[in-house]
Design a protein around this motif. Structure first.
Motif, mmCIF file in Angstrom:
data_model
loop_
_atom_site.group_PDB
_atom_site.id
_atom_site.type_symbol
_atom_site.label_atom_id
_atom_site.label_comp_id
_atom_site.label_asym_id
_atom_site.label_seq_id
_atom_site.Cartn_x
_atom_site.Cartn_y
_atom_site.Cartn_z
ATOM 1 N N SER A 1 44.177 32.522 45.875
ATOM 2 C CA SER A 1 43.004 33.328 45.537
ATOM 3 C C SER A 1 42.633 33.338 44.168
ATOM 4 N N ASP B 1 37.135 30.681 43.658
ATOM 5 C CA ASP B 1 36.149 31.763 42.790
ATOM 6 C C ASP B 1 35.949 32.730 43.876
ATOM 7 N N THR B 2 37.012 33.596 44.122
ATOM 8 C CA THR B 2 37.102 34.481 45.074
ATOM 9 C C THR B 2 35.893 35.707 44.237
ATOM 10 N N ASP B 3 35.394 36.510 45.365
ATOM 11 C CA ASP B 3 34.532 37.537 45.005
ATOM 12 C C ASP B 3 35.416 38.807 44.576
ATOM 13 N N PRO B 4 35.608 39.187 43.607
ATOM 14 C CA PRO B 4 36.246 40.546 43.083
ATOM 15 C C PRO B 4 35.998 41.939 44.068
ATOM 16 N N GLU B 5 34.619 41.924 44.274
ATOM 17 C CA GLU B 5 34.118 42.921 45.188
ATOM 18 C C GLU B 5 34.907 43.085 46.353
ATOM 19 N N LEU B 6 35.160 41.787 46.994
ATOM 20 C CA LEU B 6 35.871 41.648 48.283
ATOM 21 C C LEU B 6 37.267 41.762 48.380
ATOM 22 N N ALA C 1 38.017 34.489 38.439
ATOM 23 C CA ALA C 1 37.196 35.622 38.760
ATOM 24 C C ALA C 1 37.952 36.882 38.814
ATOM 25 N N ILE C 2 39.044 36.825 39.173
ATOM 26 C CA ILE C 2 40.137 38.098 39.372
ATOM 27 C C ILE C 2 41.218 38.105 38.439
ATOM 28 N N ARG D 1 38.664 39.865 32.950
ATOM 29 C CA ARG D 1 37.499 40.588 33.709
ATOM 30 C C ARG D 1 37.636 42.003 34.014
#
Length: 148
Positions: A24, A28-33, A92-93, A97
């Protein structure tokens, strides 16, 4: 009556969860998810590594005890690498950030350092194959390289 604990399978599953977090962090995983799920998994792994270590320490007559201490130590090492990736990575996570996760990671890092020290002590005390003290842990390496 003692409860039967399958250390090998439990350690294997925790290693799988650690690898999922590692993947993960690479993607480039979405932090919101995924940010909260990853942090929940970190807490889950942290808690269960502590439980397994406690059970392994208590179970003095377990035949493969020293071998499981080594497996648990390796799992802790991999977990520490993931914590470093979360805290210092550029994905991204990451802590860069989302600085709010750095405190949680620091607490978990302290737990893993303490557990690894406990495991080293037990392996040294009970085994003919101690952990090489000259190996630099990922935490130590991160500390050494963070100013570069």
């Amino acid at each position: 009556m003692n409860k039967h604990i399958n250390f090998e399978d439990n350690i294997f599953v925790l290693n799988l969860r650690i690898r999922i977090i590692a993947d993960s962090l690479i993607l480039d995983t979405d932090p919101e998810l995924f940010l909260e799920k990853i942090m929940d998994d970190v807490d889950f792994i942290n808690t269960n590594l502590g439980i397994l270590l406690g059970n392994l320490i208590e179970n003095e007559r377990f035949i493969e005890r020293n071998e499981q201490f080594h497996h648990l130590f390796e799992t802790e090492r991999q977990f520490a690498e993931i914590l470093s990736g979360l805290e210092f990575g550029q994905g991204a996570i990451s802590g860069s950030r989302f600085p709010v996760i750095c405190d949680r990671i620091a607490q978990v890092r302290e737990n893993t350092i303490r557990r690894r020290k406990t495991i080293e002590d037990f392996i040294t005390k009970t085994s003919k194959t101690p952990i090489d003290p000259m190996v630099v842990s990922s935490d130590e390496l991160s500390e050494l390289l963070k100013d570069f």
